[in-house]
Design a protein around this motif. Structure first.
Motif, PDB file in Angstrom:
ATOM      1  N   GLY A 136       1.391  13.307  -3.371  1.00  0.00           N
ATOM      2  CA  GLY A 136       0.445  12.839  -2.761  1.00  0.00           C
ATOM      3  C   GLY A 136       0.045  11.002  -3.450  1.00  0.00           C
ATOM      4  O   GLY A 136      -1.165  12.030  -4.045  1.00  0.00           O
ATOM      5  N   SER A 180      -0.911   7.736  -4.051  1.00  0.00           N
ATOM      6  CA  SER A 180      -1.786   6.430  -3.399  1.00  0.00           C
ATOM      7  C   SER A 180      -2.003   5.580  -4.476  1.00  0.00           C
ATOM      8  O   SER A 180      -2.621   5.994  -5.267  1.00  0.00           O
ATOM      9  N   GLU A 235       0.360  -1.111  -0.187  1.00  0.00           N
ATOM     10  CA  GLU A 235       0.081   0.037  -0.320  1.00  0.00           C
ATOM     11  C   GLU A 235       0.523   1.074  -0.027  1.00  0.00           C
ATOM     12  O   GLU A 235       1.844   1.212   1.178  1.00  0.00           O
ATOM     13  N   VAL A 236       0.658   2.060  -0.403  1.00  0.00           N
ATOM     14  CA  VAL A 236       1.202   2.916  -1.348  1.00  0.00           C
ATOM     15  C   VAL A 236       0.307   4.484  -1.123  1.00  0.00           C
ATOM     16  O   VAL A 236      -0.742   4.485  -1.492  1.00  0.00           O
ATOM     17  N   PHE A 237       0.566   5.382   0.642  1.00  0.00           N
ATOM     18  CA  PHE A 237      -0.697   6.256   1.113  1.00  0.00           C
ATOM     19  C   PHE A 237      -0.337   7.333   1.093  1.00  0.00           C
ATOM     20  O   PHE A 237       0.740   7.911   1.687  1.00  0.00           O
ATOM     21  N   ASP A 238      -0.823   8.613   0.454  1.00  0.00           N
ATOM     22  CA  ASP A 238       0.162   9.909   0.481  1.00  0.00           C
ATOM     23  C   ASP A 238       1.031  10.104   0.317  1.00  0.00           C
ATOM     24  O   ASP A 238       1.916  11.008   1.694  1.00  0.00           O
ATOM     25  N   VAL A 239       2.183   9.222  -0.472  1.00  0.00           N
ATOM     26  CA  VAL A 239       4.039   9.702  -0.173  1.00  0.00           C
ATOM     27  C   VAL A 239       3.730  11.413  -1.779  1.00  0.00           C
ATOM     28  O   VAL A 239       3.542  11.330  -2.498  1.00  0.00           O
ATOM     29  N   GLU A 274      -2.749   1.127  -4.456  1.00  0.00           N
ATOM     30  CA  GLU A 274      -2.470  -0.635  -3.269  1.00  0.00           C
ATOM     31  C   GLU A 274      -1.867  -1.496  -4.791  1.00  0.00           C
ATOM     32  O   GLU A 274      -2.362  -1.475  -5.861  1.00  0.00           O
ATOM     33  N   GLY A 322       3.603  10.459   4.353  1.00  0.00           N
ATOM     34  CA  GLY A 322       2.995   9.489   3.981  1.00  0.00           C
ATOM     35  C   GLY A 322       3.472   8.316   4.290  1.00  0.00           C
ATOM     36  O   GLY A 322       4.457   8.186   5.273  1.00  0.00           O
ATOM     37  N   ASP A 323       2.882   7.124   3.979  1.00  0.00           N
ATOM     38  CA  ASP A 323       3.793   5.940   4.517  1.00  0.00           C
ATOM     39  C   ASP A 323       3.732   4.666   3.184  1.00  0.00           C
ATOM     40  O   ASP A 323       2.860   4.372   2.435  1.00  0.00           O
TER      41      ASP A 323
END
Lengths: 273, 243
Positions: free
Chosen positions: B23, B25, B7-11, B27, B60-61
């Motif tokens: 930003g 995102s 999962e790529v979240f708001d990078v 998955e 982000g995460d």
């Protein structure tokens, strides 16, 4: 007539081919070193300086031991500072840079006088405090000179290593880390094996320069080759001959070192590169 | 729904003043193939380097099987060993033979014995049809062969997902085919892949979803059918034709 000519030329060809192999080349090199040593000894007889030969051997073996010690010491310390300078982070890399710049920026004569007389300097301080002093000896003077020459060489070696480390592309580091290697694993497994191969031709420069730098130890009274030369001249007044003999010794040593490093470079070269 | 592998979240990522990712995102599910495309400078390669933290994002995460890579004290080396990466310029270890390039990961990172690592490397080389060149050094191989070894190197770690950073764009045109074929093969084996590429034929054949990026944001995403039927954004349409 013609047949014998072809025969002899084919014999020469096989001979030439034989000496093109590794063993052949090594054999030729060692034979040439012995021939040169023979010429050197012949010159002693020719100049009528045979009776100084034993002391000459003492002198050149001291020079040789200073050289080998300084080269190895400089390799280890230099490699450490090169890695520190490239990968050391803000503080360690600055410390490494300072070390390298101070040593490269000061004359080796100054360095050797400071270090070789460091025990004497400390003794002045220690006796003023009423503390026991360091026993001074020829061995200690020799050791401090050797360490000083090693430190001096380490600064120059560090810069050669730094150049070769940074020339191994950042892509190699990325690829190593991308398969999960730690930084130190990447340096040991990927970066150093490549940069140590690549550095050899440049490093050979330092390895052939350093023997001549060891003559600085003469200034602090280490009985190396030039000490012998000076003493012998004071007995015989044969300045030119005596110094020519020492110079000839350096040519033999450096020719051999250059040949050795060229051979090592050829042996460890990465195929295809 | 199954938990996504990645999962790529708001990078977000910037280099000095320049904001490269703003930003992003998405998955990736198990066995899925995601294709990311877009004009150069749109942040695709940076995004991949953010995912395995070679260039950590600023905000982000990133989650691999639900575990955060951005968490303080995360064992990045361990995460990276589970995220394969294939580089545009191959980046094979120049001093190692093809087989050792593939074996060094299992040997040094996964702690295999020498024999186990060799075995693993050999079967990875079989996947990319490079066993006959196993004892060649990278400089003795063509670009296409080097890239196949690069893919084997990633596969040998048996990662959860493999990131491909424009794997064919440094190759001569006649060598692109063999690399794409290998990528098709491993995609069919169910390998989870995130592929940055301009190869629209490949995207059409295997991708589950295509992501179009421009200027650091995801502009449009959809199935290959969606894009090839006529993408909504004019920019994506143009890129598709050029690519």
């Amino acid at each position: 007539m013609t047949s014998s000519k072809t025969q002899s030329s084919s014999f020469l060809q096989t001979l030439r081919k034989k000496f093109r192999t590794r063993v052949g080349k090594a054999f030729l090199a060692i034979v040439s070193v012995f021939v040169m040593i023979g010429i050197l000894m012949g010159l002693f007889v020719y100049y009528g300086l045979e009776r100084f030969f034993d002391e000459f051997l003492d002198g050149v073996s001291t020079t040789l031991s200073l050289y080998i010690f300084a080269l190895i010491f400089g390799f280890l310390v230099g490699l450490f500072f090169a890695i520190a300078r490239v990968y050391g982070g803000a503080i360690l890399s600055r410390v490494a840079t300072a070390y390298i710049e101070v040593i490269r920026g000061t004359p080796v004569v100054t360095q050797i006088i400071i270090l070789a007389y460091l025990p004497d300097t400390l003794n002045i301080f220690l006796s003023a405090q009423g503390l026991p002093t360091i026993p001074l000896s020829w061995e200690l003077r020799y050791l401090m000179s050797a360490v000083c020459l090693g430190m001096n060489s380490s600064a120059y070696q560090a810069e050669f290593f730094r150049g070769s480390i940074t020339s191994v592309s950042t892509g190699q580091m990325m690829a190593a880390q991308a398969i999960g290697m730690s930084r130190s694993q990447s340096i040991r497994q990927i970066i150093l094996p490549q940069s140590l191969r690549r550095v050899i031709p440049a490093w050979a420069n330092e390895a052939s320069y350093l023997p001549k730098v060891t003559t600085a130890a003469y200034i602090v009274g280490v009985t190396e080759a030039f000490h012998w030369a000076n003493a012998t001249v004071s007995y015989t007044f044969r300045t030119l001959e005596v110094y020519a003999l020492v110079a000839f010794f350096f040519i033999i040593l450096i020719t051999f070192v250059t040949w050795l490093l060229d051979t090592v470079y050829d042996e460890v070269k990465i195929p295809g590169l | 729904m199954m938990e996504p592998v990645l999962e790529v979240f708001d990078v977000w990522k910037s280099f000095d003043e320049l904001e490269v990712l703003k930003g992003v995102s998405f998955e990736v599910a198990e066995g899925e193939v995601k294709v990311i495309f877009g004009p150069s400078g749109s942040g695709k390669s940076t995004l991949l380097r953010c995912i395995n933290m070679l260039d950590p994002p600023h905000q982000g995460d990133i989650l691999l099987r639900g575990e955060s890579l951005m968490k303080k004290g995360a064992d990045l080396n361990k995460f990276r060993s589970k995220i394969g990466m294939v580089f545009q310029n191959f980046n094979l270890f120049a001093h190692l033979k093809a087989i050792d390039n593939v074996a060094i990961g299992p040997r040094k990172v996964l702690g295999f014995t020498k024999e186990q690592a060799r075995e693993r490397a050999y079967s990875a080389l079989q996947l990319v049809k490079m066993t006959d060149r196993a004892h060649h050094y990278p400089a003795e191989l063509s670009g296409g062969q080097q890239q196949r070894v690069g893919i084997a190197r990633a596969m040998a770690m048996e990662p959860d997902v493999i990131l491909f950073d424009e794997p064919t764009s440094a190759l001569d045109p006649e060598l692109i085919g063999e690399v794409l074929q290998v990528m098709l093969d491993i995609a069919k084996r169910g390998t989870t892949m995130v592929v940055v590429t301009h190869e629209m034929g490949f995207a059409r054949a295997v991708s589950n979803e295509m992501i179009f990026m421009d200027e650091g944001v995801v502009v449009e995403r959809g199935t290959p059918q969606h894009f090839f039927a006529g993408a909504e954004s004019a920019r994506a349409r143009k890129e598709k034709e050029v690519g």
